[in-house]
Every structure is written in structure tokens, then in C-alpha cells.
Design a protein around this motif. Structure first.
Motif, short mmCIF file in Angstrom:
data_model
loop_
_atom_site.label_atom_id
_atom_site.label_comp_id
_atom_site.label_asym_id
_atom_site.label_seq_id
_atom_site.Cartn_x
_atom_site.Cartn_y
_atom_site.Cartn_z
N ARG A 18 0.84 -1.19 0.00
CA ARG A 18 0.00 0.00 0.00
C ARG A 18 0.88 1.24 0.00
O ARG A 18 1.81 1.36 0.78
N TYR A 59 -11.74 -0.69 -5.93
CA TYR A 59 -10.48 -1.42 -5.83
C TYR A 59 -9.96 -1.85 -7.20
O TYR A 59 -8.77 -2.15 -7.36
N THR A 152 -13.25 -10.29 -2.68
CA THR A 152 -12.73 -9.25 -1.80
C THR A 152 -13.31 -9.40 -0.40
O THR A 152 -14.46 -9.81 -0.21
N PHE A 154 -13.51 -6.81 3.09
CA PHE A 154 -13.28 -5.40 3.37
C PHE A 154 -13.91 -5.00 4.70
O PHE A 154 -14.80 -5.66 5.23
N VAL A 189 -9.45 -2.83 1.75
CA VAL A 189 -9.85 -3.94 0.88
C VAL A 189 -8.69 -4.92 0.72
O VAL A 189 -7.55 -4.52 0.48
N SER A 191 -7.99 -8.18 -1.76
CA SER A 191 -8.52 -8.85 -2.95
C SER A 191 -7.71 -10.10 -3.26
O SER A 191 -6.48 -10.08 -3.24
N ARG A 207 -3.75 -5.62 -1.64
CA ARG A 207 -4.39 -4.88 -0.55
C ARG A 207 -4.29 -3.39 -0.82
O ARG A 207 -3.30 -2.91 -1.36
N GLN A 208 -5.33 -2.65 -0.43
CA GLN A 208 -5.31 -1.21 -0.63
C GLN A 208 -6.34 -0.54 0.28
O GLN A 208 -7.23 -1.20 0.82
N LEU A 210 -9.11 2.64 0.32
CA LEU A 210 -9.88 3.53 -0.54
C LEU A 210 -10.58 4.58 0.31
O LEU A 210 -11.28 4.25 1.27
#
Length: 258
Positions: A18, A59, A152, A154, A189, A191, A207-208, A210
Motif C-alpha cells: 500500500r 479497488y 474481496t 473489506f 480492501v 482482494s 491490498r489497498q 480507498l
């Protein structure tokens, strides 16, 4: 971790980390959550909720980029540097379309009345989603269509200001109520993706975080003698310059017994 099946050579890479992001939306959300709780618990009502909705695909651009870079690997580097982001050295997210998307969540909503018709709301949710994305023109040296099946998981937090519209807005035949809202949120999130083409199949993860803004409308109908409400909603959710969407869904909002 990436595993390539027997249709191609075996190799592994790491999911992309990230990146740093501006934290002002997160701070604003936390301040709004504090605002929901101001004035004491007696003025705040809590409501468990369950939601079925179109998936938030925010995402997808970064996840598709990561999946394609993982898919191309050394072939991408040989085709003009696609592994650095974009296809064939052009840059940017490859063209894709989303063919299926759905998510389910459970959460808890806090609501505080400000003035007649105005409320401050906060919600925390966790859930799972499924989406299928297709690259019809392939990627890099692979010209066959590529499909990406994403699962996903989250967690998100959202805070919003809500305006409940008074009687007379809806036809008398409709028993429910209508409200409009605007807010800010943040979603974390994770994924897991399966990338398939005619030659290769790869599993990868991404992974990230948002950050998003929302504008929405909600139509609510009471049921079970006021123990809950069924809400049909539509919302526009934007993720800065990266992506935006208009989605709809249904939400079951329960009232906690006192």
C-alpha cells in the motif's frame, strides 16, 4: 504470493504494498464519528444493519494493474515495460469491463438527531464481495481475452449528514419515507484474484485503502411493527480521480430494544 498452474512456467512475486495517502479524509471521518457521539448516549440510537448491493469497484483499477503486471511478468518487460504499470509501455490501467459484481455486508449504524429533519449518522461495516472483470483485448504479448475473478474482503467506516424529507414529497400511496445524504468514508480492501487466459492461469492478491465521498438517496419502509426498516438506496460513490460509480442495493436496518 502468486502461483501459476501447469499451463505455464512457475514463478512467484509479492503483492504490491500500500502506498502512502493523504490522511485528511480519514481525520474528517473520525471527527464526524465524534460528532455523532456528542451530547451523550441518550441522544444516539444504534441500529444493526445487513446490506446486499452492487459491489464497490473502487479497488478494481489498482487491482487490475497489479494482476496484469503479475500475469505478464518477464513477458511484459520484454514487450515494452508493461510490468511497470500499463500495457506495452503505454501506461495507465488496461481497458476492461466488469461483468458481475455483488457484495454483502453487516454493520452497525449510529444516528444522532440534530434538528427536525436533520441527522448525523456514522456506520462501520464488514463484508465480502465478488466481481468478474474481462480484458477483451488481452494484455501485452497475450492477445487472447483475459478474465479476472476477484473475491474481496473489506472493512469500512462512513460518516454522513442526512436530510429526512417531510410529508408530501412522496405520493400518498407510498407508505415509506425518503431521505438524502452526503458523507465521507474509508474502506480497507483485501482482494484475491484468479487471472485466466488461453495459455496461463495465475492466483494473486492485493491490498489497498480507498477513501471515498458519497451522495445518496434512501427510501425506507417500516416492518415488523416498527422493529426495523427496509431501505432501498442508490448512491454515487467517488474515489478521487481514480474511479466513481452509481450503484444501488437493499439494506435491512434493525432497531435495538431498549
Amino acid at each position: 504470493m502468486i502461483w501459476i498452474n501447469v499451463r505455464g512456467p512457475t514463478r512467484t512475486t509479492r503483492a504490491s504494498p500500500r502506498g502512502g495517502a493523504n490522511r485528511w479524509p480519514v481525520r474528517a471521518i473520525m471527527l464526524l464519528f465524534v460528532g455523532v457521539g456528542l451530547g451523550g448516549c441518550a441522544q444516539v440510537s444504534l441500529h444493526p444493519e445487513v446490506t446486499l448491493a452492487q459491489e464497490d469497484p473502487g479497488y478494481a483499477p489498482a487491482a487490475v494493474d497489479h494482476a496484469v503486471d503479475s500475469f505478464l511478468g518477464d513477458w511484459g518487460a520484454g514487450a515494452g515495460g508493461a510490468a511497470g504499470g500499463g500495457i506495452g509501455g503505454v501506461g495507465g490501467t488496461p481497458d476492461y469491463r466488469t461483468e458481475r459484481s455483488l457484495e454483502t455486508t453487516i454493520g452497525l449504524r449510529a444516528r444522532r438527531r440534530l434538528t427536525p429533519g436533520w441527522e448525523l449518522e456514522g456506520a462501520i461495516r464488514g463484508g465480502r464481495g465478488q466481481g468478474r472483470h474481462v480484458l477483451p483485448g488481452g494484455a501485452g504479448v497475450f492477445k487472447d481475452p483475459i478474465s479476472i475473478a476477484a473475491e474481496t474482503g473489506f472493512a469500512e467506516a462512513e460518516a454522513m449528514i442526512t436530510r429526512r424529507l417531510g410529508p408530501g414529497v412522496l405520493p400518498e400511496a407510498l407508505p415509506g419515507s425518503l431521505s438524502l445524504s452526503a458523507g465521507l468514508g474509508v474502506r480497507q480492501v483485501s482482494s484475491r484474484m484468479r487471472i485466466d487466459s488461453a495459455l496461463l492461469a495465475i492466483d494473486t492478491s492485493h491490498r489497498q485503502r480507498l477513501e471515498f465521498g458519497t451522495l445518496g438517496a434512501r427510501y425506507e419502509v417500516p416492518f415488523a411493527r416498527g422493529r426495523g426498516r427496509l431501505a432501498l438506496f442508490v448512491e454515487a460513490r467517488g474515489h478521487g480521480r481514480d474511479s466513481g460509480l452509481l450503484r444501488g442495493g437493499a439494506r435491512l436496518i434493525l432497531s435495538r430494544p431498549r
